[in-house]
Design a protein around this motif. Structure first.
Motif, PDB file in Angstrom:
ATOM      1  N   SER A 277       0.825  -1.209   0.000  1.00  0.00           N
ATOM      2  CA  SER A 277       0.000   0.000   0.000  1.00  0.00           C
ATOM      3  C   SER A 277       0.855   1.255   0.000  1.00  0.00           C
ATOM      4  CB  SER A 277      -0.925   0.004   1.220  1.00  0.00           C
ATOM      5  OG  SER A 277      -0.176  -0.033   2.429  1.00  0.00           O
ATOM      6  N   LYS A 278       2.107   1.125   0.403  1.00  0.00           N
ATOM      7  CA  LYS A 278       3.098   2.194   0.293  1.00  0.00           C
ATOM      8  C   LYS A 278       4.386   1.581  -0.243  1.00  0.00           C
ATOM      9  CE  LYS A 278       1.413   5.186   4.038  1.00  0.00           C
ATOM     10  NZ  LYS A 278       1.066   6.334   3.174  1.00  0.00           N
ATOM     11  N   ASP A 334       2.202   6.692  -1.780  1.00  0.00           N
ATOM     12  CA  ASP A 334       0.992   5.888  -1.597  1.00  0.00           C
ATOM     13  C   ASP A 334       0.790   5.053  -2.856  1.00  0.00           C
ATOM     14  OD1 ASP A 334       0.373   6.821   0.939  1.00  0.00           O
ATOM     15  OD2 ASP A 334      -0.722   8.548   0.153  1.00  0.00           O
ATOM     16  N   ASP A 336      -2.115   3.015  -3.706  1.00  0.00           N
ATOM     17  CA  ASP A 336      -3.474   2.472  -3.777  1.00  0.00           C
ATOM     18  C   ASP A 336      -3.712   1.883  -5.166  1.00  0.00           C
ATOM     19  OD1 ASP A 336      -3.873   3.383  -1.218  1.00  0.00           O
ATOM     20  OD2 ASP A 336      -4.764   5.285  -1.865  1.00  0.00           O
TER      21      ASP A 336
END
Length: 431
Positions: A277-278, A334, A336
């Motif tokens: 996610s990161k 990030d 996502d």
């Protein structure tokens, strides 16, 4: 002697009168009879009418040529396109105006997983793979059992713990009876003290056995389950569960069912789980540029396919690499949707300052036509090419120093399509 003639003088005059007589001695009427009246010559009513028709046709042709020349001049540099057509072709429009350019330092980078978000699920005991609950790419929750082993070492540890629990219950009963007898002064104090010491020793063995299970990687819940298990459950104590320490996805599986693990020369790790996610962007910044790089600075990252995003510098190494005389700089992004995949190459621009400008446009709006910078300005009938002079560029916007005024609307995304249409129109006009 008189001359002699072959022909009579009268005959000679009769045969060659017209050839011998000069036009200057002919009557005026005779000379008028031989005058030429060619086409378009204004002699008589018929000649005048022909001249009028010819003059009108010439004037009409000249007017048409003039109109055509004026129409070509108006369409020069214009791409006819309605707003609906522009939208269907994905041509976006932006308003030119004042703004701020972000001065930045560009450097190549590599996407890497966050090392704090990677878990290697390893066997702490010698055993055999009995259960594999996850496959490559499966999502995993923190604390979820991903595999189970059959291990004699675990069975011995749990048996020891189970025996200690059983002995503890016995010693508690014996101590309670000795305490009651001592309170009634029926037994000697020495027996009471011996029972109390024995109970404490057994309690210590239970704690040591529990700590051994914990050291093997068994969770407190597994230890509590062992405490509450009955005698018939001792045979299942050899089953050793492996739990994930983080939430993420399985990115690597290194063993198969029935494989021995944990021993000498055997595989230790069963799974690699990553939380993507990161992600990190690993940069190498030259030593002479390090003074302008600080933790917390904004970083714009662009991939080769045009994707872009923003992140922050989280680490600037105080050490230089001897071979390249550069320092490692890490930016965090990030991720996502898992758009940024570890191992990919990107270009990063670290923001090192800001500069206000009087007029700027998106960088995608600037095109090069005939070797000069230009933009497509929106007009009622479409987009018209306009030569401009450009200034500083921050990779996202570019300053315009002349050729454009604030408030004008220019094509940005897919402006190259307008350039292609303009080239086709010029080619057709040339033919």
């Amino acid at each position: 002697m008189k001359p002699r003639f072959l022909f009579a003088p009268g005959a000679v005059l009769a045969a060659g009168a017209l050839a011998l007589i000069s036009p200057h001695i002919l009557p005026q009427a005779a000379r008028t009879t031989f005058a030429w009246a060619g086409p378009g010559h204004d002699h008589g009513p018929a000649g005048k009418h022909g001249a009028d028709k010819s003059q009108k046709a010439s004037d009409k042709q000249a007017a048409g040529d003039k109109q055509a020349a004026g129409h070509d001049h108006d369409d020069e540099g214009l791409v006819h396109m309605t707003p609906e057509q522009a939208a269907s072709h994905g041509v976006d429009v932006a308003v030119a105006g004042p703004g701020v350019l972000s001065m930045s330092l560009s450097a190549p980078g590599v996407i890497a997983p966050d090392s704090d978000r990677i878990a290697r699920i390893a066997a702490r005991v010698v055993g055999t793979v009995a259960v594999l609950n996850k496959r490559l790419g499966d999502a995993v929750e923190k604390g979820e059992i991903v595999a189970e082993l059959d291990s004699r070492e675990v069975a011995e540890a749990r048996s020891e713990y189970f025996a200690a629990l059983t002995n503890l219950e016995l010693q508690k009963t014996l101590f309670a009876r000795e305490q009651e007898l001592w309170n009634r002064r029926v037994s000697a104090e020495q027996q009471y003290l011996r029972a109390r010491n024995t109970l404490r020793e057994v309690e210590l063995r239970v704690e040591l056995a529990a700590q051994k299970l914990t050291a093997l990687g068994l969770s407190p819940g597994d230890v509590a389950a062992s405490r509450n298990a009955g005698p018939g459950a001792a045979q299942s104590f050899q089953r050793y569960p492996l739990r994930s320490s983080i939430r993420g996805r399985v990115v690597e599986r290194r063993v198969d069912l029935g494989a021995p693990v944990g021993g000498e020369g055997q595989e230790k790790e069963l799974y690699v789980i990553a939380d993507l996610s990161k992600v990190w962007i690993d940069l190498a910044i030259p030593a002479d540029e390090l003074s302008r790089i600080h933790e917390g600075q904004e970083v714009r990252v662009a991939a080769q396919d045009g994707a872009a995003t923003k992140g922050r510098v989280i680490f600037v190494s105080p050490m230089l690499t001897p071979d390249t005389r550069s320092a490692r700089v890490i930016a965090e992004l990030d991720n996502d949707g898992l758009r940024w995949r570890p191992g990919g190459f990107v270009t990063a621009r670290v923001t090192i300052g800001e500069e206000p400008v009087g007029l700027r446009i998106p960088r995608a709006a600037a095109q090069t036509i005939n070797g000069r910078p230009a933009v497509f300005v929106q007009a009622p009938e479409g987009f018209r090419i306009r030569n401009v002079s450009l200034g500083r560029d921050d990779g996202v916007h570019v300053a315009v120093t002349s050729g454009l005024t604030a408030g004008e609307r220019v094509a940005t995304r897919n402006a190259f399509l307008l350039k292609a249409e303009l080239g086709k129109a010029e080619a057709e006009h040339a033919h």
